[in-house]
Design a protein around this motif. Structure first.
Motif, short mmCIF file in Angstrom:
data_model
loop_
_atom_site.label_atom_id
_atom_site.label_comp_id
_atom_site.label_asym_id
_atom_site.label_seq_id
_atom_site.Cartn_x
_atom_site.Cartn_y
_atom_site.Cartn_z
N ASP A 300 1.05 -1.16 0.00
CA ASP A 300 0.19 0.12 -0.06
C ASP A 300 0.93 1.24 -0.11
OD1 ASP A 300 -2.24 -1.73 0.23
OD2 ASP A 300 -2.06 -1.61 2.40
N ARG A 362 3.54 -8.19 7.81
CA ARG A 362 2.90 -6.63 7.57
C ARG A 362 3.77 -5.72 8.67
NH1 ARG A 362 -1.07 -4.19 10.61
NH2 ARG A 362 -1.66 -2.07 9.36
N SER A 363 4.09 -6.22 9.67
CA SER A 363 5.06 -5.27 10.66
C SER A 363 6.25 -5.35 9.88
CB SER A 363 5.03 -6.14 11.89
OG SER A 363 5.73 -7.51 11.85
N THR A 366 6.05 -2.37 7.43
CA THR A 366 5.55 -1.07 7.87
C THR A 366 6.84 -0.32 8.50
OG1 THR A 366 4.90 -1.89 10.00
CG2 THR A 366 3.13 -1.61 8.26
N ASP A 379 2.60 0.09 3.83
CA ASP A 379 2.01 -0.92 4.36
C ASP A 379 1.55 -2.10 3.65
OD1 ASP A 379 0.34 -2.26 6.48
OD2 ASP A 379 -0.51 -0.41 7.20
N THR A 381 -1.35 -5.13 2.33
CA THR A 381 -2.71 -5.62 2.34
C THR A 381 -2.56 -7.15 2.04
OG1 THR A 381 -3.87 -3.72 1.79
CG2 THR A 381 -5.07 -5.85 1.69
N LYS A 409 -8.40 -4.99 0.42
CA LYS A 409 -7.92 -3.61 0.12
C LYS A 409 -9.26 -2.62 -0.27
CE LYS A 409 -4.15 -2.02 -2.60
NZ LYS A 409 -2.96 -2.23 -1.68
N ARG A 413 -7.55 -0.73 3.64
CA ARG A 413 -5.93 -1.31 3.16
C ARG A 413 -5.22 -1.40 4.69
NH1 ARG A 413 -3.54 2.74 -1.58
NH2 ARG A 413 -5.22 2.21 -2.88
N GLY A 414 -4.32 -2.18 4.43
CA GLY A 414 -3.45 -2.56 5.69
C GLY A 414 -3.94 -3.55 6.35
N THR A 415 -4.70 -4.60 5.89
CA THR A 415 -5.33 -5.55 6.69
C THR A 415 -5.22 -6.91 6.23
OG1 THR A 415 -7.63 -5.23 5.55
CG2 THR A 415 -7.25 -4.00 7.49
#
Length: 679
Positions: A300, A362-363, A366, A379, A381, A409, A413-415
Motif C-alpha cells: 500500500d 506486515r509489521s 511497515t 503498509d 494488504t 484492499k 488497506r493494511g489488513t
C-alpha cells in the motif's frame, strides 16, 4: 562534361567503371605528344613549304599557323599536367577527357578552316600534297584517338571531308578524282578506327577484369587467412571448453534456471519459478495429508513512491521489502508476482498460523525504509488461501488469495483476510453485476427519482434532488451497491452524464408554478473527466434549462483529490451560472481552506448528525451552519423522518430540509401528483 562521357561513346553491354575511364584517358594522353609533334611538322610544311602567291594568302596561312601552334601549346601543357600530376593516381577522368576533347575539337577546327579558306589558292601539286598529308594525319588519328569514336569521327571528318567536298565541286576533273579518293579514304579510316576502338575497349575491359580478379583473389586470400585464424582460435577454445565441459554445463543450466525462474531485481522466484515450486510443494503436502498456505501480499502506497520519487527509489524499496519478507519464509518459498505484489508459501500451516505469519510480514513492511536519503513508510494488504480447503492446484490457490487481498484492499488497506466461499460468491456476483451494469443504459434499465427539498421557514418546495435507480432484470439494485461498482469499473462518467441529461429534460416538464431548482449528484470521477464541462454545456444548450436552477452536488471527498483539477472544474461550472452543493459535509475530508478556494452555494448536513440528537451532533451542526454563514452558503439538512427532528433542526437555524417526513424519492409522475396534493 557529360556529353563526353564514354558510357555512351563506348558501345558495350559491360558497365564503364571509373578505373576503365582513367585507363582510356591515359591511352589518349599517352599518344597525344606524338600526335602534336606530327601536327606541328605537317602544318609547318604546308604553311611555309609552297610559298605565298599573294599577301592575303600569306596572311591567312600565318594566322592559321599561329592558331594551330596556340592549340598545340595548350594541349601540350595539359598533357604535361596529366603526365606530372595525374598519371598513376585515382583521378576523376571526366575533366581530363573534357579538356582533351576541347583540344581535339580545336585542332580539328583549325584543319577544317585551312582546307576551306586556302583551297582556292592551291595549285594541283599543293592540293595533292595537302590531301596526302591530311590523309596521313587522319590515318594516324585512327589509331591515336581510337579509344574514343567521337574523337576519331570529328578529327578525321574535319581533316578529309572539307577538302574532299571542295574538290568534288571543282571544275578540274583531276581535283574531282582527288575528292572522291579522299572521301573513300575517310570512310575506310572510320571503319578501321572503329575496329581499333573495339580492340582498345576490349583491352581495357580485360585489364580491369584481371585487376578485379586479382583484387578478389587477394581479398579471398585475406578472408581465408582470417577464417583459418578464427578456426584455429575456435579449436583452441573448443579444446579448453571440452576440458571443463561438465562445469560449464552445470553453470549454464544454473544461469538458464535463474533467468527463467528468478526476478532480476529481488532475486526471488518469478511467476514461472513460483508455479514450479508451488506444484512441487502441493504434491508433497498432498502425500503427507497436510495443509499449506498461500499469502498474496500487495504493498500500500508504493505507487505514490514510484510516481513521486522515481523508479530508482522504487527499485531500492522493492529490494528491501523482498529482503524483509524473505525473513519470514523458507528458501524459495517467496516470489515476486509482479510490480509491488509478492506471493509467499507457508507449508504445514493452519489458518491461525498463516494469519500470524501475515501479521509478522506486515509489521516488517511497515518499518520505515531509507532510500537515497528519503524516508519511506509503506503498509501491506494480505490475502490468504489454504490448501486443500480453498483449492487443490497452484492457479486456484493464487487466484483465491489474490481475490481475498483485493476485497480487503477495498474495505480497508493494511489488513489481512482469509478466503471464504461467501467472499467467492460475493465477488462472482459483483462481476456479474458489473457486466450487467455496462449495458444498463442501452437496455433502459435506469430511471431517475426525485425527492423534494423544503424551505425550513415557509415549508414550501424549494428544489428537488435527482436520484438514480436501477431495475436489473426486475430486481431493484441499491445505489449503495451499484454506484461503487460503477466508480471502480470507470462507468460513472457515462452514467452520471446520462442522469444529468435525463434530469434536465424532466425539469423542463415540471408543472410547478414556482421557479423550482434541480439538484443532481456528480461523482469525483465524473467531475474530473475531461469531457465533463463539454457534456454540461450540451445539456444546458439542448434543454434550455436556466443554469441558476441547476445545482450540482459533490461530496466533500473531492477535496482529497487533485486540488488544482477540482478547483478548475468547479470554477468552470460556476462560470456557467450553475450552483455547487457540498454533500455529506462533516463526514469526510473537511477543510476550511478548501471551502475558501472552492466556493460553494449550499452545504448539506449528513443524516448521521440529524438523526443523532446528542449534544455532540448539535455542536457539529451549529458549527457547520456558522461556517456556511461565514462563506455565504445556505444549509440543507437531510434525513428528516420525524416532526421532532424537523422542529429541532429548525431551532438550530437550518435553511432547507429534506427527508421521508415530506416525501420519499419518487418517479416524475408521482412528483407531479405529490406537488398538486401538497402545494
Amino acid at each position: 562534361m557529360k556529353s563526353f562521357d564514354e558510357n555512351r561513346d563506348l558501345t558495350s553491354s559491360l558497365p564503364i567503371t571509373p578505373q576503365m575511364q582513367r585507363d582510356l584517358a591515359d591511352m589518349l594522353n599517352r599518344n597525344m605528344f606524338t600526335g602534336l609533334a606530327m601536327t606541328f611538322v605537317a602544318f609547318l610544311g604546308l604553311t611555309f613549304g609552297f610559298g605565298f602567291d599573294t599577301e592575303k594568302d600569306q596572311s591567312s596561312k600565318v594566322l592559321l599557323f599561329i592558331a594551330m601552334n596556340t592549340v598545340i601549346v595548350l594541349r601540350f601543357a595539359d598533357g604535361l599536367y596529366w603526365l606530372t600530376r595525374l598519371k598513376g593516381t585515382q583521378y576523376d577522368a571526366r575533366p581530363v577527357k573534357f579538356r582533351f576533347a576541347i583540344g581535339v575539337y580545336s585542332t580539328s577546327t583549325v584543319w577544317a578552316l585551312y582546307s576551306i579558306l586556302l583551297y582556292t589558292t592551291m595549285n594541283a601539286v599543293e592540293l595533292a600534297t595537302t590531301m596526302v598529308i591530311l590523309g596521313a594525319m587522319a590515318g594516324g588519328a585512327a589509331s591515336v584517338l581510337a579509344p574514343s569514336k567521337i574523337f576519331v569521327f570529328v578529327y578525321t571528318t574535319s581533316l578529309l571531308v572539307p577538302m574532299s567536298s571542295r574538290a568534288l565541286l571543282d571544275d578540274d576533273r583531276n581535283f574531282v578524282v582527288l575528292g572522291i579518293l579522299g572521301l573513300i579514304f575517310w570512310v575506310g579510316i572510320l571503319a578501321s578506327s572503329f575496329r581499333y576502338h573495339r580492340f582498345f575497349f576490349d583491352t581495357v575491359s580485360l585489364k580491369n577484369k584481371n585487376a578485379r580478379l586479382i583484387e578478389q583473389m587477394r581479398t579471398d586470400r585475406q578472408e581465408t587467412a582470417k577464417i583459418n585464424a578464427m578456426l584455429r582460435k575456435s579449436n583452441e577454445q573448443l579444446d579448453d571448453a571440452n576440458a571443463n565441459l561438465e562445469d560449464e554445463v552445470e553453470k549454464r543450466t544454473a544461469d538458464i534456471f535463474r533467468l527463467s525462474n528468478r526476478d532480476p531485481l529481488t532475486n526471488l522466484l518469478n511467476r514461472n519459478g513460483l508455479f514450479k515450486q508451488l506444484n512441487t510443494l502441493i504434491e508433497s503436502t498432498k502425500a503427507l495429508d497436510n495443509n499449506l498456505a498461500v499469502l498474496f501480499i500487495d504493498l500500500d502506497g508504493f505507487k505514490q513512491v514510484n510516481d513521486s520519487l522515481g523508479h530508482k527509489v522504487g527499485d531500492i524499496v522493492l529490494a528491501e521489502i523482498a529482503n524483509r519478507l524473505a525473513q519470514y519464509c523458507e528458501k524459495d518459498h517467496l516470489a515476486r508476482w509482479g510490480g509491488d505484489e509478492f506471493v509467499a508459501v507457508t507449508p504445514y500451516a493452519t489458518v491461525h498460523t498463516a494469519v500470524a505469519v501475515a501479521h509478522a510480514m506486515r509489521s516488517g513492511v511497515t518499518k520505515p525504509i531509507i532510500a537515497l536519503e528519503n524516508q519511506i513508510t509503506l503498509d501491506a494488504t494480505i490475502g490468504i488461501a489454504i490448501y486443500p480447503e480453498h483449492g487443490n492446484d497452484t492457479m486456484t490457490l493464487i487466484q483465491q488469495a489474490d481475490l481475498t487481498m483485493y476485497d480487503q484492499k477495498r474495505k480497508q488497506r493494511g489488513t489481512i483476510g482469509v478466503f471464504s466461499e461467501t467472499l467467492h460468491e460475493k465477488i462472482k456476483n459483483e462481476q456479474r453485476l458489473c457486466e450487467q451494469l455496462r449495458y444498463a443504459i442501452e437496455k433502459k434499465e435506469f430511471s431517475v427519482h426525485y425527492q423534494p427539498i423544503i424551505c425550513a421557514d415557509t415549508q414550501k418546495l424549494k428544489s428537488v434532488e435527482a436520484l438514480l435507480r436501477w431495475n436489473c432484470n426486475g430486481n431493484i439494485v441499491s445505489p449503495a451497491r451499484f454506484i461503487p461498482l460503477a466508480e471502480r469499473t470507470g462507468l460513472m462518467p457515462e452514467i452520471g452524464s446520462w442522469v444529468l441529461n435525463r434530469a434536465c429534460i424532466d425539469a423542463t416538464e415540471w408543472p410547478f408554478n414556482e421557479d423550482i431548482a434541480l439538484s443532481v449528484n456528480v461523482s469525483i470521477s465524473q467531475l474530473l473527466d475531461e469531457t465533463f464541462v463539454n457534456a454540461l454545456d450540451k445539456v444546458l444548450a439542448s434543454t434550455n434549462i436556466d443554469p441558476a436552477r441547476l445545482y450540482l452536488e459533490i461530496t466533500e471527498s473531492v477535496f482529497a483529490n487533485n486540488v488544482n483539477a477540482v478547483a478548475n472544474q468547479i470554477h468552470n461550472v460556476k462560470q456557467r451560472g450553475v450552483k455547487i452543493s457540498i454533500d455529506d459535509f462533516g463526514t469526510g475530508y473537511s477543510s476550511l481552506s478548501r471551502l475558501q478556494s472552492m466556493p460553494c452555494d449550499f452545504i448539506k448536513i449528513d443524516r448521521s448528525f440529524v438523526q443523532n440528537t446528542n449534544e455532540g451532533s448539535d455542536t457539529i451542526m451549529r458549527a457547520t451552519m456558522l461556517i456556511a454563514n461565514e462563506f455565504g452558503c445556505k444549509t440543507i439538512a437531510e434525513g428528516i423522518e420525524t416532526l421532532d427532528q424537523m422542529n429541532h433542526i429548525k431551532t438550530l437555524g437550518v435553511d432547507f430540509i429534506q427527508g421521508f417526513l415530506y416525501a420519499k424519492p419518487m418517479p416524475l409522475s408521482d412528483l407531479k401528483t405529490w406537488y398538486n396534493e401538497n402545494k
